[in-house]
Design a protein around this motif. Structure first.
Motif, short mmCIF file in Angstrom:
data_model
loop_
_atom_site.label_atom_id
_atom_site.label_comp_id
_atom_site.label_asym_id
_atom_site.label_seq_id
_atom_site.Cartn_x
_atom_site.Cartn_y
_atom_site.Cartn_z
N UNK A 112 0.96 -1.13 0.00
CA UNK A 112 0.04 0.06 -0.18
C UNK A 112 1.09 1.40 0.03
N UNK A 113 0.86 2.01 -1.13
CA UNK A 113 1.44 3.11 -1.12
C UNK A 113 0.71 4.37 -0.97
N UNK A 114 0.93 5.30 -0.07
CA UNK A 114 -0.07 6.45 0.17
C UNK A 114 0.62 7.76 0.59
N UNK A 115 0.11 8.77 -0.02
CA UNK A 115 0.29 10.24 0.57
C UNK A 115 -0.61 10.65 1.60
N UNK A 116 -0.53 10.90 2.86
CA UNK A 116 -1.54 10.85 3.77
C UNK A 116 -1.24 12.37 4.63
N UNK A 117 -2.17 13.19 4.54
CA UNK A 117 -2.13 14.65 5.50
C UNK A 117 -3.42 14.41 6.50
N UNK A 118 -2.97 14.97 7.83
CA UNK A 118 -3.93 15.18 8.61
C UNK A 118 -3.69 16.64 9.21
N UNK A 119 -4.36 17.53 9.23
CA UNK A 119 -3.82 18.76 9.87
C UNK A 119 -5.10 19.55 9.84
N UNK A 120 -4.98 20.89 9.89
CA UNK A 120 -5.73 22.19 10.25
C UNK A 120 -5.53 23.04 8.96
N UNK A 121 -6.52 23.87 8.47
CA UNK A 121 -6.26 25.03 7.64
C UNK A 121 -7.00 25.93 8.48
N UNK A 122 -6.31 27.32 8.17
CA UNK A 122 -6.89 28.59 9.05
C UNK A 122 -7.01 29.69 7.81
N UNK A 123 -8.11 30.67 8.18
CA UNK A 123 -8.29 31.72 7.17
C UNK A 123 -8.50 32.77 8.34
N UNK A 124 -7.95 34.06 8.24
CA UNK A 124 -8.25 35.27 9.11
C UNK A 124 -7.95 36.46 8.36
N UNK A 125 -8.15 37.61 8.85
CA UNK A 125 -7.79 38.94 8.30
C UNK A 125 -7.02 39.44 9.23
N UNK A 126 -5.93 40.15 8.78
CA UNK A 126 -4.82 40.91 9.68
C UNK A 126 -4.32 42.10 8.85
N UNK A 127 -4.60 43.04 9.57
CA UNK A 127 -4.30 44.48 8.95
C UNK A 127 -5.26 44.53 7.68
N UNK A 128 -6.40 44.15 7.63
CA UNK A 128 -7.33 44.40 6.60
C UNK A 128 -7.01 43.37 5.16
N UNK A 129 -6.09 42.49 5.66
CA UNK A 129 -5.56 41.47 4.35
C UNK A 129 -5.85 40.18 4.90
N UNK A 130 -6.30 39.46 3.71
CA UNK A 130 -6.67 38.08 4.09
C UNK A 130 -5.26 37.11 4.46
N UNK A 131 -5.48 36.49 5.33
CA UNK A 131 -4.27 35.39 5.61
C UNK A 131 -4.72 34.00 5.50
N UNK A 132 -3.95 33.07 5.15
CA UNK A 132 -4.08 31.50 5.31
C UNK A 132 -2.71 30.84 6.01
N UNK A 133 -3.32 29.75 6.22
CA UNK A 133 -2.37 28.73 6.77
C UNK A 133 -2.54 27.41 6.96
N UNK A 134 -2.07 26.39 6.45
CA UNK A 134 -2.10 25.05 6.62
C UNK A 134 -1.00 24.29 7.45
N UNK A 135 -1.57 23.41 8.24
CA UNK A 135 -0.39 22.92 8.74
C UNK A 135 -0.73 21.65 10.01
#
Length: 268
Positions: free
Chosen positions: A98-121
């Motif tokens: 069995x060969x797999x690429x596996x990801x388990x994590x969080x994604x976040x979106x927010x605004x900072x200084x009026x600009x959209x921000x994103x993070x995955x990890x």
């Protein structure tokens, strides 16, 4: 291994779904082999057309290779290019891998200084990377599995997966033939994925006017049945969302799960 220039994009591509512009897959050079020196080369990419490299490579972080005996194996000669990643694997045991690429994590979106921000990890990095008092903060859990199966010699049992969406073989995934029906059980965290929608696309969509997708719905036992219309490689995918788990950070809205598998169907 060469690092990708765009790690955020590479991470997000691991959550590519049937509804996205670019679908993700891993593609082995062969799925059934024999002989003492059995090797496969595996490509990992995302693009508009199944198994055609026209967009981005996939990050190989999260690669899991399980031998027939249950041992964890390491990829050899791993690389990441502009359009695909890849690696070699020597099959030293008889049986199914069995060969797999596996990801388990969080994604976040927010605004900072009026600009959209994103993070995955990962959840362990969430508090370090995302301001807890961020404006318009939205957090989601994400679980992705992109996989394939390869067999040397006689097919063997494949261990079940207990996290995220997965495929539990009834018909062995390396014993598929055109014109014959195959059965699989779709699972979610090890339990039947009742009524989940499954999307199956034959290779070669770049060279035809129609996608020719096969749309299936699992029964209450999670079972699906496919009669393969022709030989070739197929991309099988499913996705769903559920409420966030109890272990997710406060404010997490939901859990998104996606799955895809590359399967090869042989002529009778």
């Amino acid at each position: 291994m060469k690092k990708l220039a765009l790690p955020l994009l590479a991470f997000s591509l691991l959550f590519a779904t049937t509804a996205s512009a670019h679908d993700a897959w891993i593609l082995p050079s062969a799925t059934t082999l024999s002989g003492e020196k059995a090797w496969v080369t595996v490509d990992a990419a995302a693009g508009n057309d199944k198994f055609y490299f026209n967009h981005r490579p996939l990050n190989l972080n999260g690669l899991q290779i399980t031998s027939p005996s249950g041992a964890s194996l390491k990829a050899e000669n791993a690389f990441s290019g502009e359009l695909r990643s890849g690696f070699d694997l020597q099959l030293t045991e008889d049986g199914s891998y069995r060969i797999a690429l596996v990801r388990n994590g969080l994604s976040a979106q927010w605004r900072q200084d009026g600009k959209p921000k994103r993070w995955f990890g990962s959840s362990s990095d969430f508090a370090k990377q995302v301001p807890q008092d961020a404006s318009e903060l939205k957090v989601q859990e994400r679980s992705s599995r992109i996989e394939t199966f390869v067999t040397k010699g006689k097919p063997s049992a494949i261990a079940e997966v207990k996290e995220g969406i997965s495929l539990k073989p009834v018909t062995h995934p390396n014993d598929l033939f055109a014109g014959e029906a195959a059965q699989f059980i779709m699972t979610m965290d090890g339990q039947p994925a009742k009524q989940i929608k499954v999307h199956v696309v034959p290779e070669g969509s770049r060279y035809r006017d129609q996608l020719n997708a096969i749309e299936l719905t699992a029964d209450d036992a999670g079972k699906i049945e496919i009669t393969w219309p022709r030989p070739g490689r197929y991309w099988l995918a499913a996705e769903t969302s559920t409420p966030a788990t109890s272990t997710a950070p406060a404010g997490t809205t939901k859990r998104l799960m996606s799955y895809s598998a590359t399967l090869e169907v042989l002529p009778q």
